[in-house]
Design a protein around this motif. Structure first.
Motif, PDB file in Angstrom:
ATOM      1  N   ASP A  71       7.003  26.823  36.214  1.00 46.40           N
ATOM      2  CA  ASP A  71       7.658  26.486  37.467  1.00 46.40           C
ATOM      3  C   ASP A  71       7.616  24.991  37.788  1.00 46.40           C
ATOM      4  OD1 ASP A  71       8.196  29.144  37.776  1.00 46.40           O
ATOM      5  OD2 ASP A  71       6.428  29.536  39.013  1.00 46.40           O
ATOM      6  N   LEU A  72       6.600  24.304  37.307  1.00 50.57           N
ATOM      7  CA  LEU A  72       6.461  22.877  37.589  1.00 50.57           C
ATOM      8  C   LEU A  72       7.221  22.010  36.588  1.00 50.57           C
ATOM      9  CD1 LEU A  72       2.644  22.812  38.428  1.00 50.57           C
ATOM     10  CD2 LEU A  72       4.571  22.850  40.016  1.00 50.57           C
ATOM     11  N   GLY A  73       7.865  22.620  35.599  1.00 49.67           N
ATOM     12  CA  GLY A  73       8.621  21.863  34.619  1.00 49.67           C
ATOM     13  C   GLY A  73       7.792  21.406  33.438  1.00 49.67           C
ATOM     14  N   LYS A  74       6.563  21.891  33.332  1.00 51.61           N
ATOM     15  CA  LYS A  74       5.716  21.528  32.200  1.00 51.61           C
ATOM     16  C   LYS A  74       5.963  22.506  31.060  1.00 51.61           C
ATOM     17  CE  LYS A  74       2.055  19.497  34.979  1.00 51.61           C
ATOM     18  NZ  LYS A  74       0.638  19.521  35.307  1.00 51.61           N
ATOM     19  N   THR A  75       5.959  21.977  29.844  1.00 53.36           N
ATOM     20  CA  THR A  75       6.160  22.847  28.689  1.00 53.36           C
ATOM     21  C   THR A  75       4.819  23.403  28.223  1.00 53.36           C
ATOM     22  OG1 THR A  75       5.982  20.987  27.176  1.00 53.36           O
ATOM     23  CG2 THR A  75       8.194  21.594  27.893  1.00 53.36           C
ATOM     24  N   LYS A  76       4.884  24.591  27.675  1.00 57.37           N
ATOM     25  CA  LYS A  76       3.694  25.212  27.121  1.00 57.37           C
ATOM     26  C   LYS A  76       4.118  25.958  25.857  1.00 57.37           C
ATOM     27  CE  LYS A  76       4.186  29.180  30.187  1.00 57.37           C
ATOM     28  NZ  LYS A  76       3.544  30.046  31.134  1.00 57.37           N
ATOM     29  N   PRO A  77       3.197  26.190  24.936  1.00 60.34           N
ATOM     30  CA  PRO A  77       3.560  26.863  23.698  1.00 60.34           C
ATOM     31  C   PRO A  77       3.999  28.297  23.961  1.00 60.34           C
ATOM     32  CG  PRO A  77       1.199  26.511  23.794  1.00 60.34           C
ATOM     33  CD  PRO A  77       1.791  25.796  24.966  1.00 60.34           C
ATOM     34  N   ASN A  78       4.927  28.774  23.148  1.00 62.39           N
ATOM     35  CA  ASN A  78       5.446  30.121  23.282  1.00 62.39           C
ATOM     36  C   ASN A  78       4.483  31.093  22.603  1.00 62.39           C
ATOM     37  OD1 ASN A  78       6.920  32.414  23.558  1.00 62.39           O
ATOM     38  ND2 ASN A  78       8.619  31.776  22.273  1.00 62.39           N
ATOM     39  N   THR A  79       3.621  31.697  23.372  1.00 65.68           N
ATOM     40  CA  THR A  79       2.676  32.675  22.838  1.00 65.68           C
ATOM     41  C   THR A  79       3.116  34.089  23.171  1.00 65.68           C
ATOM     42  OG1 THR A  79       1.317  32.489  24.817  1.00 65.68           O
ATOM     43  CG2 THR A  79       0.744  31.082  22.954  1.00 65.68           C
ATOM     44  N   GLY A  80       4.341  34.249  23.650  1.00 60.82           N
ATOM     45  CA  GLY A  80       4.854  35.561  24.043  1.00 60.82           C
ATOM     46  C   GLY A  80       4.784  36.602  22.946  1.00 60.82           C
TER      47      GLY A  80
END
Length: 100
Positions: A71-80
């Motif tokens: 929501d804050l526009g920060k990227t995070k690794p796709n661990t889905g």
């Protein structure tokens, strides 16, 4: 004696080269050659370091995986996919426990 060339012939050749090019130009040529070798060695070490980084990279953080944005526009690794697989395994274990 190197390959049929005596030390006197090498000295005469050195004197002719110094007379033609001069000591300043030869000094600059030597410095340029030394810096080129230094840059080449550095590039080879960088290439080996990059190769090691690629082989030890975590499978969940591969660059080809899409990035998720919070929501804050920060990227995070796709661990889905990993989390989905863990959830499916947990559900499978629960159903196996109920059947036993």
């Amino acid at each position: 004696m190197i390959g049929g060339i005596s030390i006197w012939q090498l000295l005469i050749l050195l004197v002719i080269v110094v007379l033609i090019f001069g000591t300043k130009r030869l000094r600059n040529l030597g410095g340029d050659l030394g810096s080129a070798l230094k840059d080449f060695r550095g590039a080879m070490k960088d290439g080996e370091a990059d190769k090691d980084d690629e082989t030890t990279q975590d499978a969940r953080k591969r660059p080809e995986d899409p990035q998720l944005v919070d929501d804050l526009g920060k990227t995070k690794p796709n661990t889905g996919p990993v989390e989905e697989a863990q959830r499916r395994n947990a559900q499978k274990n629960e159903t196996d426990d109920k059947q036993d």
